[in-house]
Scaffold this motif. Structure first.
Motif, PDB file in Angstrom:
ATOM      1  N   ASP A 259     -16.687   4.331  -5.432  1.00 15.85           N
ATOM      2  CA  ASP A 259     -16.248   2.978  -5.778  1.00 15.85           C
ATOM      3  C   ASP A 259     -14.763   2.769  -5.520  1.00 15.85           C
ATOM      4  N   LEU A 260     -13.977   3.789  -5.852  1.00 17.25           N
ATOM      5  CA  LEU A 260     -12.534   3.659  -5.665  1.00 17.25           C
ATOM      6  C   LEU A 260     -12.200   3.581  -4.170  1.00 17.25           C
ATOM      7  N   TRP A 261     -12.969   4.328  -3.401  1.00 19.22           N
ATOM      8  CA  TRP A 261     -12.788   4.300  -1.945  1.00 19.22           C
ATOM      9  C   TRP A 261     -13.064   2.898  -1.408  1.00 19.22           C
ATOM     10  N   ALA A 262     -14.131   2.287  -1.903  1.00 18.73           N
ATOM     11  CA  ALA A 262     -14.468   0.929  -1.478  1.00 18.73           C
ATOM     12  C   ALA A 262     -13.355  -0.040  -1.886  1.00 18.73           C
ATOM     13  N   PHE A 263     -12.822   0.136  -3.102  1.00 15.96           N
ATOM     14  CA  PHE A 263     -11.743  -0.719  -3.582  1.00 15.96           C
ATOM     15  C   PHE A 263     -10.510  -0.585  -2.683  1.00 15.96           C
ATOM     16  N   LEU A 264     -10.296   0.633  -2.186  1.00 15.95           N
ATOM     17  CA  LEU A 264      -9.130   0.866  -1.327  1.00 15.95           C
ATOM     18  C   LEU A 264      -9.306   0.237   0.048  1.00 15.95           C
ATOM     19  N   VAL A 265     -10.462   0.465   0.650  1.00 10.84           N
ATOM     20  CA  VAL A 265     -10.591   0.078   2.063  1.00 10.84           C
ATOM     21  C   VAL A 265     -11.063  -1.362   2.263  1.00 10.84           C
ATOM     22  N   HIS A 266     -11.708  -1.962   1.237  1.00 15.88           N
ATOM     23  CA  HIS A 266     -12.155  -3.336   1.442  1.00 15.88           C
ATOM     24  C   HIS A 266     -11.026  -4.310   1.108  1.00 15.88           C
ATOM     25  N   ARG A 267     -10.173  -4.493   2.036  1.00 12.86           N
ATOM     26  CA  ARG A 267      -9.094  -5.466   1.898  1.00 12.86           C
ATOM     27  C   ARG A 267      -8.707  -5.918   3.308  1.00 12.86           C
TER      28      ARG A 267
ATOM     29  N   GLU B  72      -9.143   9.813  -4.444  1.00 13.63           N
ATOM     30  CA  GLU B  72      -9.510   8.434  -4.144  1.00 13.63           C
ATOM     31  C   GLU B  72     -10.804   8.345  -3.344  1.00 13.63           C
TER      32      GLU B  72
ATOM     33  N   LEU C 125       0.833  -1.208   0.000  1.00 15.11           N
ATOM     34  CA  LEU C 125       0.000   0.000   0.000  1.00 15.11           C
ATOM     35  C   LEU C 125       0.863   1.251   0.000  1.00 15.11           C
TER      36      LEU C 125
END
Lengths: 660, 309
Positions: free
Chosen positions: A74-82, A70, A4
């Motif tokens: 959607d991009l925010w979700a892609f970033l934080v959902h990990r 960011e 990251l």
């Protein structure tokens, strides 16, 4: 965290390059500016003018962009959902962003400092502590970076409370440029970065909302917003004060003593527009000729002698003559004259006068108290450590006063009073700055440039109580005025002491002595101004100011001075009660828990309208809808109605439901 | 092991005074492909965002893989694959970089799945994400979502904006990778063909309210269509019938789509005075369209042009 971190690094690279390019161009411009031939531009200060503005702007820009690009849903979700905590993601983001910021801003600044440090680039000496202001600015920029992250993260309206979070960074900037010592600036930066860092982290963890944040983050966010609100209130207060001042209803006159060009002492009364409206002699009779003259001429001040003031340094201050702050060139050197292409600077560090050639930007010589030497040689004897001040090309030490003669490349002793300690020196405006007054702990001397003493007189008062001295002189008849005024330093009551104006003739002959009674301080403000003050300033701020000024032994906080304390305190108290009541009602309306209701109400009693504004900006306010059971409006974020405890009704079935 | 991977209780979300999801009680059985249906703005994405802890519920609670959705642990997140509706990836990354980045973040990463999906969409690792078409982008996102082999796959309108070929390709890839394993897929869509093709359980949201949650077979069984014909003109007003989801007038015929038909409903339909009443079979797609459409009197009922005023 590593992937990251590198992803964030790569993502922010483009913007960081843009900032780096702009900063580099700016550095080149300032370097060119300070080396333009034929003029002396202090390089140390000039570079600070750039860094003090550019670093915060760069930090804020990078911070806002780093998160805003960011923050799309959607991009925010892609970033934080990990599978990693939001704290880890936030830390990776912040650390990468700070690395980019420090590279983008620090590299050009480091290069600029390295360039300054190399001899032959600028006509001034370089000492390593001179990098500290730039370092402080770069670090302050990191505070703005965190503020930018917070601004970008928060789910608030741009025209609302979103930008208020920059308040902490602005206050940090003010402290950084105001304090004398680097360590104090560093402390302010650490505290501000801590508050904003925690607030930005909290907003990240909460996805920009207030509710889900950890308690520490909520407190940090509150502190950040409160700082912004305080700045808005101060600016608003100044506008109100300006409006209220224009509508002032009080007498608004100011009374002072003046010395006429004939050497008489009179009492001058001016109105709020600075017009002379009354001139009386010391016995109280009107001085009609002067009054007439003042009414006929706009330049009434030309009728009076200009006085030059010396404030005797307080012995309790640390190094009173030198401590000009880590950001000021005066801490390192002072410009003491220039002839042609040669500039003379007194170096406090080397205790020598340095001569620089402006064309070639090189050091051409060093001057000590006894000799001048061209580099690489240096005078054997240096000046004393106890420098008091400089005035033009006059250097004042505790035991001796020198005058630099740049053309001859020598230095002459003006006076070396045996057994006395020189406290101050000033040039007389009333004698076109050709004559000087030297104040020692025992004597006041009026003297010429060449060191000839025109008159000398003993110090007549304790200089702690009468630390405010004014001087003037007239040519014909030759008179010398020494005017002792009380200083506020020992206590505010000292201001009630009478002034003492002593007139001397040549050779110290006493000509006259006037006791000047203290002029009673009178209310000159406006009631509207006082009301505005009471409305905007919270109890906590006034109380803190009162306690701090008392604790520091200062007496400048004087509620009986230009304001009417009864009006201010009255309005302030009413405002405090009103704010507490409004908070309590709001808290009830939005179904706060009992603890929060009382906590906020008590806080807003002391924080006043600022606290109310904070409450409004900070919380996510739920909508209120009519309750189906009791009809009263209820908040949408509670499972049960706060009035009748009924649950929200389930959606009505319409007969089309299909459930397994 | 819990029979449901997702369970919500009274889950609600308001934006201001507008309630977008209202009192949602949903249960997603383990191992099924769960179609989450609803028209645009019905609250599907909001629900999914609440399930993943990306949005705070206004009221109620949701449990995903046994954990509170507001505080999903790292372990739980590693077991959930999520593909957001805009097919988000970092534009500046190359496809290979995307894979390496995602692989480094997830504990389990099946490179062969990643490559298989990429090959299915004919995506080379050197291409930049910003150069991809919508379908290719969706393929990349699917590869990134499937490669960690999540136990629960949540896809928010995965076929949105794709042409029929790309859509088919996406669904094929999804089914190929997930079928045959103990894996649950929840996908939202308003494209009925997709649902019919893959889902075995559906839930229907209508303006934030859950109207149906059942197997596909049950849904089809519980929706009926009646065709009523009159010798003269049919009654001008839409008849009031329990479970009426759709009414359509065609000259002297009135077509009624009704949910949960029982003898009582049949009797009510019979009493409308029609000269003939036929209960005709209805296809799943028609059933969906009628069910998802506006209810009752909001349907456009054109007056019979031959009818005498």
């Amino acid at each position: 965290m590593k992937p990251l971190f590198f992803k964030e690094l790569r993502q922010g690279l483009t913007w960081a390059f843009a900032v780096l390019a702009i900063m580099t161009i700016a550095a080149i411009y300032f370097a060119w500016d300070v080396t333009r031939p034929g003029r002396y531009v202090p390089p140390f200060e000039r570079f600070q003018q750039w860094s003090v503005v550019a670093c915060p702007l760069a930090g804020l820009f990078l911070g806002v962009l780093h998160v805003l690009t960011e923050k799309r849903r959607d991009l925010w979700a892609f970033l934080v959902h990990r599978p990693m905590s939001r704290t880890t993601i936030a830390l990776a983001k912040m650390s990468a962003g700070l690395v980019l910021y420090f590279l983008a801003v620090g590299l050009p600044l480091a290069a600029a400092n390295a360039w300054l440090a190399m001899p032959g680039h600028v006509p001034a000496p370089f000492y390593w502590p001179m990098v500290l202001p730039g370092l402080a600015d770069v670090l302050t920029g990191s505070v703005y970076y965190l503020a930018g992250l917070l601004v970008g993260m928060r789910d608030a309206r741009w025209y609302g409370s979103r930008v208020l979070a920059v308040g902490v960074a602005i206050i940090c900037s003010v402290i950084v440029v105001s304090v004398w010592y680097f360590w104090l600036a560093l402390l302010a930066i650490i505290v501000a970065a801590g508050v904003l860092g925690v607030a930005a982290w909290g907003s990240f963890v909460g996805g920009g909302q207030y509710g889900p944040q950890p308690l520490a983050a909520k407190a940090a966010l509150g502190a950040s917003l409160l700082a912004g609100i305080a700045i808005v209130f101060v600016i608003g207060g100044m506008v109100l004060a300006a409006i209220a001042g224009a509508a002032a209803t009080g007498p608004g006159t100011r009374t002072t003593y003046r010395i006429t060009r004939d050497g008489e002492v009179v009492r001058l009364v001016r109105d709020r527009w600075n017009r002379a409206i009354e001139i009386t002699n010391l016995d109280g009779t009107h001085n009609r000729p002067l009054e007439r003259e003042a009414q006929e001429s706009d330049r009434w001040y030309a009728m009076f002698l200009g006085t030059d003031t010396v404030v005797i340094p307080d012995e309790s201050e640390p190094d009173p003559n030198r401590a000009h702050g880590y950001r000021h060139a005066d801490t390192f050197y002072r410009h003491v004259g220039g002839v042609g292409q040669t500039q003379w600077l007194y170096s406090f560090r080397e205790r020598l006068v340095l001569a620089f050639d402006l064309e070639r930007t090189v050091l051409v010589g060093r001057l000590g108290p006894t000799e001048y030497r061209a580099p690489p040689e240096s005078p054997v004897q240096r000046f004393g450590e106890s420098i008091v001040s400089t005035w033009g090309n006059v250097l004042v030490f505790e035991d001796v006063v020198y005058r630099l003669k740049p053309r001859e490349r020598t230095i002459a002793t003006m006076i070396a009073p045996a057994g006395e300690r020189v406290l101050a020196l000033t040039a007389l405006r009333s004698r076109d700055h050709n004559e000087f007054v030297v104040v020692t702990d025992r004597t006041v001397r009026f003297m010429t440039r060449d060191g000839e003493v025109l008159t000398a007189a003993d110090i007549e008062h304790d200089l702690v109580r009468y630390g405010y001295l004014q001087f003037a002189a007239t040519e014909n008849p030759q008179r010398f005025f020494v005017w002792y005024s009380p200083s506020h330093r020992p206590c505010v009551e000292a201001l009630e002491l009478p002034g003492d104006l002593i007139v001397y003739g040549p050779n110290g002959a006493l000509v006259a002595r006037h006791e000047l009674p203290a002029i009673p301080r009178q209310y000159s403000g406006s009631t509207w101004y006082d009301v505005a003050l009471g409305l905007t300033v919270p109890l906590a701020a006034m109380g803190t100011a009162f306690v701090v000024t008392r604790a520091l032994g200062e007496s400048s906080f004087d509620p009986d001075g230009p304001i009417r304390a009864d009006v201010v305190y009255g309005v302030m108290s009413l405002m405090a009660i009103a704010c507490a009541v409004v908070t309590m009602r709001l808290a009830r309306r939005y179904a706060f828990s009992r603890g929060r209701r009382w906590g906020w109400s008590v806080f807003n009693f002391f924080a006043g309208p600022m606290g109310l504004a904070l409450l409004w900006c900070l919380r996510d306010w739920p909508a209120r809808l009519p309750c189906d059971a009791c009809g009263k409006k209820r908040v949408t974020n509670r499972d049960r109605c706060e009035h009748c405890d009924s649950a929200f009704p389930s959606p009505a079935p319409d007969g089309t439901e299909i459930f397994e | 092991m819990d029979d449901f991977v997702i369970q919500t209780k009274g889950l609600s979300r308001c934006f201001g005074s507008r309630t977008v999801v209202s009192d949602l009680d949903l249960a997603v059985p383990r191992g099924c492909i769960f179609g989450f249906l609803g028209r645009n703005g019905s609250g599907k994405t909001t629900t999914i965002r609440m399930l993943l802890g990306l949005l705070e519920p206004t009221r109620g609670e949701a449990r995903v893989l046994g954990e509170d959705s507001r505080a999903l642990s790292e372990t739980a997140r590693s077991r959930i694959g999520y593909m957001a509706e805009g097919h988000p990836v970092y534009d500046w990354m190359r496809i290979g970089e995307c894979g390496r980045f995602q692989a480094a973040c997830f504990r389990s990463w099946n490179e062969s799945i990643f490559r298989a999906v990429l090959e299915h969409f004919r995506l080379g690792p050197e291409r930049r994400a910003r150069e991809l078409s919508r379908g290719e982008r969706a393929g990349l996102c699917l590869a990134l979502t499937l490669a960690p082999e999540p136990e629960l796959l949540i896809l928010d309108d995965p076929a949105l904006g794709l042409d029929p070929v790309a859509r088919r390709s996406l669904l094929e890839a999804m089914i190929a990778v997930t079928r045959g394993k103990d894996r649950t897929i929840l996908f939202s869509s308003h494209l009925l063909g997709d649902v019919e093709r893959v889902a075995d359980w559906i839930a229907v949201l209508d303006r934030g309210v859950l109207r149906a949650s059942c197997t596909l077979a049950t849904f089809q069984r519980r929706i009926s269509r009646f065709v009523l014909a009159w010798d003269g003109s049919p009654p001008p007003d839409t008849p009031t019938l329990p479970g009426l989801v759709h009414a359509f007038r065609d000259g002297r015929e009135l077509q009624l789509t009704i949910a949960n038909v029982d003898d009582r409903v049949r009797a009510a339909v019979g009493s409308l005075g029609a000269s003939s009443v036929q209960e005709v079979p209805i296809g799943l797609e028609d059933a969906f369209i009628d069910y998802l459409g506006d209810r009752g009197e909001k349907n456009l009922l054109l007056p019979d042009p031959e009818a005498t005023p």
